[in-house]
Scaffold this motif. Structure first.
Motif, PDB file in Angstrom:
ATOM      1  N   ALA A   1      57.171 -77.498  15.551  1.00 15.80           N
ATOM      2  CA  ALA A   1      57.973 -77.978  16.674  1.00 15.80           C
ATOM      3  C   ALA A   1      58.353 -76.863  17.625  1.00 15.80           C
ATOM      4  CB  ALA A   1      59.220 -78.686  16.140  1.00 15.80           C
ATOM      5  N   THR A   2      58.616 -75.649  17.090  1.00 19.61           N
ATOM      6  CA  THR A   2      58.989 -74.529  17.969  1.00 19.61           C
ATOM      7  C   THR A   2      57.852 -74.150  18.894  1.00 19.61           C
ATOM      8  OG1 THR A   2      60.457 -73.703  16.243  1.00 19.61           O
ATOM      9  CG2 THR A   2      59.860 -72.171  17.984  1.00 19.61           C
ATOM     10  N   GLN A   3      56.636 -74.128  18.372  1.00 18.39           N
ATOM     11  CA  GLN A   3      55.481 -73.832  19.219  1.00 18.39           C
ATOM     12  C   GLN A   3      55.270 -74.926  20.273  1.00 18.39           C
ATOM     13  OE1 GLN A   3      52.887 -73.363  15.748  1.00 18.39           O
ATOM     14  NE2 GLN A   3      52.320 -71.333  16.533  1.00 18.39           N
ATOM     15  N   LEU A   4      55.556 -76.176  19.931  1.00 21.92           N
ATOM     16  CA  LEU A   4      55.435 -77.253  20.917  1.00 21.92           C
ATOM     17  C   LEU A   4      56.420 -77.055  22.068  1.00 21.92           C
ATOM     18  CD1 LEU A   4      54.358 -80.007  21.856  1.00 21.92           C
ATOM     19  CD2 LEU A   4      56.112 -81.081  20.430  1.00 21.92           C
ATOM     20  N   GLN A   5      57.664 -76.657  21.737  1.00 21.12           N
ATOM     21  CA  GLN A   5      58.644 -76.423  22.794  1.00 21.12           C
ATOM     22  C   GLN A   5      58.201 -75.299  23.720  1.00 21.12           C
ATOM     23  OE1 GLN A   5      60.314 -79.308  22.635  1.00 21.12           O
ATOM     24  NE2 GLN A   5      62.151 -78.181  23.178  1.00 21.12           N
ATOM     25  N   ARG A   6      57.606 -74.266  23.128  1.00 22.74           N
ATOM     26  CA  ARG A   6      57.124 -73.166  23.958  1.00 22.74           C
ATOM     27  C   ARG A   6      55.983 -73.614  24.865  1.00 22.74           C
ATOM     28  NH1 ARG A   6      54.997 -68.030  20.837  1.00 22.74           N
ATOM     29  NH2 ARG A   6      53.516 -69.596  20.106  1.00 22.74           N
ATOM     30  N   GLU A   7      55.086 -74.433  24.351  1.00 28.82           N
ATOM     31  CA  GLU A   7      53.987 -74.942  25.175  1.00 28.82           C
ATOM     32  C   GLU A   7      54.503 -75.804  26.328  1.00 28.82           C
ATOM     33  OE1 GLU A   7      50.762 -74.289  25.067  1.00 28.82           O
ATOM     34  OE2 GLU A   7      51.103 -72.824  23.471  1.00 28.82           O
ATOM     35  N   LEU A   8      55.533 -76.612  26.050  1.00 33.06           N
ATOM     36  CA  LEU A   8      56.097 -77.451  27.111  1.00 33.06           C
ATOM     37  C   LEU A   8      56.737 -76.605  28.203  1.00 33.06           C
ATOM     38  CD1 LEU A   8      57.701 -80.333  25.003  1.00 33.06           C
ATOM     39  CD2 LEU A   8      55.481 -80.305  26.133  1.00 33.06           C
ATOM     40  N   LEU A   9      57.487 -75.572  27.811  1.00 34.46           N
ATOM     41  CA  LEU A   9      58.111 -74.695  28.813  1.00 34.46           C
ATOM     42  C   LEU A   9      57.066 -73.938  29.608  1.00 34.46           C
ATOM     43  CD1 LEU A   9      61.154 -73.241  26.837  1.00 34.46           C
ATOM     44  CD2 LEU A   9      61.160 -75.032  28.559  1.00 34.46           C
ATOM     45  N   PHE A  10      56.003 -73.478  28.914  1.00 29.44           N
ATOM     46  CA  PHE A  10      54.937 -72.774  29.627  1.00 29.44           C
ATOM     47  C   PHE A  10      54.250 -73.692  30.631  1.00 29.44           C
ATOM     48  CE2 PHE A  10      53.841 -69.016  26.626  1.00 29.44           C
ATOM     49  CZ  PHE A  10      55.082 -68.500  26.869  1.00 29.44           C
ATOM     50  N   ALA A  11      54.006 -74.941  30.261  1.00 31.64           N
ATOM     51  CA  ALA A  11      53.342 -75.875  31.175  1.00 31.64           C
ATOM     52  C   ALA A  11      54.211 -76.156  32.391  1.00 31.64           C
ATOM     53  CB  ALA A  11      53.010 -77.169  30.444  1.00 31.64           C
TER      54      ALA A  11
END
Length: 1003
Positions: free
Chosen positions: A286-296
């Motif tokens: 889940a932490t990596q998903l949050q980072r991907e969303l912020l990067f996008a």
């Protein structure tokens, strides 16, 4: 009572309840018809032929809701949607209960609604009011039905104090409670509290101090423990986000969504899971998903999203899955965030492409450049405003990213859940984006495709502001106002330049000496307006055209800017034209004292910081259109007033108007009287009077002789529009036209169209004057005609002519007096009064054309009154016939008295005289003067033929026939004028009514 009778009565009651006005006895027929319609639908439903299902009725209601939404009837559309949802709930709940005794069964609910829809009419004002009250109704307040029933039961005292009940000791009750109660009773009875019995000793003081120290130590330990746990959490977040980057692991085998397990067959789930695992077995936490969303959202690609150079955010087809989330849930989250990431990426790409510097070395030659690809100033200003919005959005994203390392702070905290970072979960992040940033990103991304047109871009921003301002939650209104303020600055500066310098004027008009040596035309020597300006130059209209002031500079194809308005736009357009005319007349003209910046004019829209678009208060509402109109109107009116003063004082507007009216409306009495007498005599003698040089020179000479220089003889020119032909008498003067050459810029007011309309009035008044001149001139021949009568019958024939002539003279005098005194004088006075109050040249041009057209219509020169004009010309021809009759009668009596033989005129003689003319017409080398003489001879022969036709009858018979024709013409004119008076009864002018009243005296 039979069911049929009861059903009929119920149908009538339904019709009366829906249409109360049909309850009267007089409306019984309509009421019975509607009742029969209701019964027919009920029987059709009972028999099953027209039975409706819920899906059909629901589709009808949703269609009505969509139609109301298209018509911007928001309350009605939302009320219908809410009504459909309530009906669905009632249908769902009703299908589970017993419906035997209810009046409306849920199974029959579609039929009832279908019946009401058939009986309904179009939405009225009462319908919209009821929809509004239905949407904003308040829930019932006060006690519920169960609470009211309970209060009634308790008020009836259901428990009898005399009865005894078995008591049961409840768990949790101890003797200490009863002891404490008894202790309280005893203490209260004795009047002392238990604390009064305590004795203070040194041991009790020490014990209390020890307890206090132990409590403080315990609280301190708890605080340290919480701090230690918080540090561990932050340390774990830091290591989990940066130091221990999560590796892409494998998807667990037994993780399914509860919805899929409960609603999809097992075989389908197995097949789907096998296909998904075959394609992708990787997963992230889940932490990596949050980072991907912020990067996008910040415009950076990762392992899940990819972003193209044109600002398109797409999901990678082989992206890893997420632990503890089903593929369907992950796909839904990624699609939601990809939409917002795409909007943000497009805005960043637009800002980058618009504001990047253009390298001179890489610029293509002028021939290969496309004007549509050039970036205009408004587009650059809008890009600057978008960059401010993107900076605020990126700052917020960076704060969310920092919260993974340093914990939640004030900027990264969620506005919905206090004390928690907005990036904690995907749903909370999506909620914050949709609430605080998504609407603004969506608006800006929709503006970008139209940014090439400054007018269209500002119109979209302004209309969006108006739409948001009408909603109940204008959250982003302040940001849009600031964007509009920044984007409109270039257009505002161009507008100020237009009002300060005016329309571009060729150098030959502002500086004649320098323009004389210039080889350029007026159009080539003219400065070019800014391409972004909403006012455009129409190159099809030149400075020499009469409608240049009206059509030389016009609004563009996109129309007036919405934020300026049509009324203020017309003021701005005319003020710029007036400023240009002032420059062409007076050279250097003082400009505006100060052109205030747009931020100052719209002061409440100004933010404390220029780059902080979110700081403007949403509660401050300013009508932009009204504020700009208030600012622009005084300076535009001042420019128009200045031009009007120059037209009056420098150009001599009133003097030229006096000269035009003195010529066209025959107000220069001394000059016109002498010139017309000469013209009428020459035309009556069939002389050569059609030469424009002769007509112009004689009028100018008489004007100078009479010293009537106020008529400006050098500007007067008389011409003919066609050859005379065989027509003689007053009708022949219809080819005469008068011209008056007005100097620039008065030529824009007294245009060639206006002068031509006045010239037609001039010709008609000449015709009427010549008819009066001929009829009055025959009176002087009466004594001579009587003196030459040899018999009593001849004298009787002469006297038979007098009544006919008197009637003609009366009609022509009545027409002439009405035309000069009641039409021209009245309309000219009204025109002068309106013209004196006007400062707008455009309004003056419109008034001039309206005035001249009105005078022309009163002279029967309109197509609608052509039959009346022909009747008047026929009466004018009668004056020439009477003159010819008297002349021929006197000539015949003279020949009889002297004993000479009367010439015998036959048709063969006339034919023999025509043969030489036909022979000469075949000669090609005849001169124009000879042809003109031939035409004059043909006109004489035409008059001779008319005279010959009258020789066959006696003078009395001819006058009787002429009298009958005169009565018929006057009757036609009376009927036509009466109809015109009725048609123009409400126009505020009673001129036609006056003429109709005067003609009533005709006998």
């Amino acid at each position: 009572m039979s069911p049929q009778i009861k059903l009929n009565r119920l149908a009538q009651q339904l019709v009366v309840s829906l249409r109360p006005e049909l309850s009267d006895v007089d409306n019984r027929t309509v009421r019975d018809q509607l009742s029969n319609t209701v019964l027919r639908h009920i029987r059709a439903d009972k028999d099953g032929g027209a039975r409706k299902e819920w899906d059909e009725v629901k589709a009808s209601l949703e269609g009505l809701s969509r139609a109301a939404a298209i018509r911007v009837q928001t309350d009605l559309a939302e009320a219908l949607e809410e009504n459909v949802s309530v009906l669905e709930q009632c249908k769902t709940l009703g299908s589970r209960g017993w419906e035997e005794d209810v009046e409306i069964r849920m199974g029959n609910l579609p039929q009832h609604i279908h019946l009401l829809l058939n009986l309904a009419e179009k939405p009225l004002a009462q319908t919209h009011d009821f929809a509004h009250s239905y949407l904003h109704r308040r829930p019932p307040t006060g006690p519920t039905a169960d609470q009211i029933l309970y209060q009634q039961i308790m008020q009836s005292e259901p428990y009898d104090p005399g009865e005894t009940y078995d008591e049961e000791v409840l768990s949790g009750w101890t003797d200490s409670d009863s002891d404490q109660d008894s202790m309280d009773d005893s203490s209260s009875s004795s009047g002392r509290s238990p604390m009064e019995d305590e004795v203070r000793t040194p041991d009790s003081v020490a014990l209390r101090a020890q307890r206090r120290r132990m409590g403080e130590q315990r609280r301190k330990d708890e605080l340290e423990e919480r701090s230690r746990r918080a540090e561990e959490v932050v340390r774990g977040l830091k290591k989990g986000y940066w130091e221990r980057l999560g590796q892409v692991g494998e998807m667990k085998e037994d993780l399914y969504g509860w919805k899929e397990l409960s609603m999809v067959p097992a075989s389908t789930i197995a097949k789907k899971l096998l296909s998904e695992r075959a394609s992708n077995d990787l997963a992230i936490n889940a932490t990596q998903l949050q980072r991907e969303l912020l990067f996008a959202l910040s415009g950076r690609p990762g392992v899940v999203f990819t972003i193209t150079c044109d600002g398109q955010c797409t999901i990678k087809p082989d992206h890893p899955e997420v632990h503890h989330l089903t593929p369907t849930a992950v796909r839904g989250l990624l699609e939601t965030f990809s939409i917002r990431a795409t909007q943000a990426a497009r805005i960043r790409a637009f800002v980058s492409n618009t504001l990047q510097p253009i390298k001179s070395s890489s610029s293509p030659p002028k021939s290969s450049r496309k004007p549509s690809n050039r970036v205009n100033k408004t587009q650059q200003a809008f890009a600057e405003a978008c960059r401010g919005v993107v900076n605020v959005f990126d700052t917020w994203l960076s704060e969310l990213e920092a919260s993974f390392v340093f914990g939640s702070n004030e900027l990264s905290s969620s506005s919905s859940v206090s004390g928690i970072s907005a990036a904690t979960t995907p749903l909370l992040l999506n909620l914050e984006v949709e609430k605080n940033h998504a609407p603004l990103l969506e608006h800006l991304s929709s503006f970008i495709p139209h940014s090439h047109s400054p007018t269209l871009l500002l119109n979209l921003i302004y209309s969006t502001m108006i739409s948001i301002g009408q909603t109940k939650n204008p959250r982003h209104l302040a940001a849009l106002r600031q964007i509009f303020l920044l984007s409109a600055r270039p257009s505002w500066l161009i507008l100020g330049k237009w009002l300060n310098e005016g329309m571009p004027v060729p150098l030959s008009l502002t500086d004649p000496e320098e323009g004389t040596f210039s080889s350029l035309s007026l159009e080539d020597d003219e400065a070019v307006l800014d391409e972004e300006f909403f006012i455009k130059r129409d190159r099809d209209v030149s400075w020499a055209d009469e409608d240049f002031f009206e059509s030389g500079f016009v609004v563009g194809d996109e129309g007036w800017p919405l934020w300026l308005g049509e009324e203020a736009g017309e003021l701005v357009l005319e003020a710029g034209k007036a400023r240009g005319l002032l420059r062409s007349l007076m050279g250097n003209v003082a400009g505006l004292e100060r052109w205030s910046p747009l931020e100052e004019v719209l002061a409440p829209l100004q933010s404390p910081r220029e780059d902080a678009v979110h700081l403007a208060s949403p509660n401050e509402t300013v009508d932009i259109k009204e504020r700009l109109s208030t600012y622009l109107r005084p300076m535009c009116q001042l420019t128009q007033f200045h031009l009007r003063r120059v037209l009056d004082e420098e150009c001599g507007l009133e003097q030229h108007l006096d000269a035009i009216e003195g010529l066209m409306f025959l107000k220069g009495f001394e000059v016109i009287h002498e010139w017309t007498n000469m013209l009428f005599d020459k035309a009556q003698l069939r002389g050569r009077w059609m030469d424009f040089q002769f007509l112009t020179s004689t009028l100018r000479d008489i004007t100078e002789t009479k010293q009537a220089l106020w008529m400006n003889p050098s500007a007067i020119r008389i011409r003919t529009v066609r050859l005379q032909g065989p027509i003689t008498g007053p009708r022949a003067l219809g080819i005469i036209r008068a011209d008056y050459q007005t100097p620039f810029p008065l030529s824009q007011l007294f245009t060639s169209t206006s002068i031509e309309l006045r010239a037609e009035v001039f010709a008609f008044m000449l015709q009427v004057s010549m008819g009066r001149h001929i009829a009055t001139g025959t009176i002087y021949s009466d004594s001579e005609a009587l003196s030459r009568c040899s018999t009593h019958d001849d004298a009787s024939e002469i006297r038979a002519l007098w009544p006919v002539r008197q009637k003609i003279v009366w009609f022509l005098d009545t027409l002439y007096i009405w035309l000069t005194e009641r039409v021209i004088e009245t309309e000219t006075k009204r025109y002068r009064n309106k013209l004196e109050e006007m400062t707008s040249l455009r309004s003056m041009i419109v008034l001039e054309l309206e005035h001249t057209r009105s005078i022309r219509d009163y002279c029967f020169l309109n197509t609608a009154s052509s039959d009346l004009h022909e009747a008047i010309l026929s009466i004018l021809d009668m004056t020439n016939i009477i003159s010819e009759c008297i002349t021929s009668f006197v000539g015949a009596q003279t020949l009889t008295t002297t004993g000479a033989q009367k010439p015998k005129i036959t048709s063969s003689n006339i034919t023999e005289r025509r043969k030489p003319r036909r022979k000469r017409s075949n000669i090609d080398f005849s001169s124009d003067e000879e042809d003109h003489n031939e035409r004059d001879d043909g006109g004489k022969r035409h008059i001779e033929e008319i005279s010959v036709s009258f020789v066959d009858q006696s003078l009395g018979a001819r006058m009787k026939k002429l009298n009958d024709e005169l009565d018929g013409c006057v009757k036609t004119i009376k009927d036509g004028v009466e109809k015109l008076a009725m048609d123009h009864a409400g126009d505020g002018s009673d001129a036609w009514g006056m003429l109709s009243w005067d003609l009533e005296e005709w006998k």
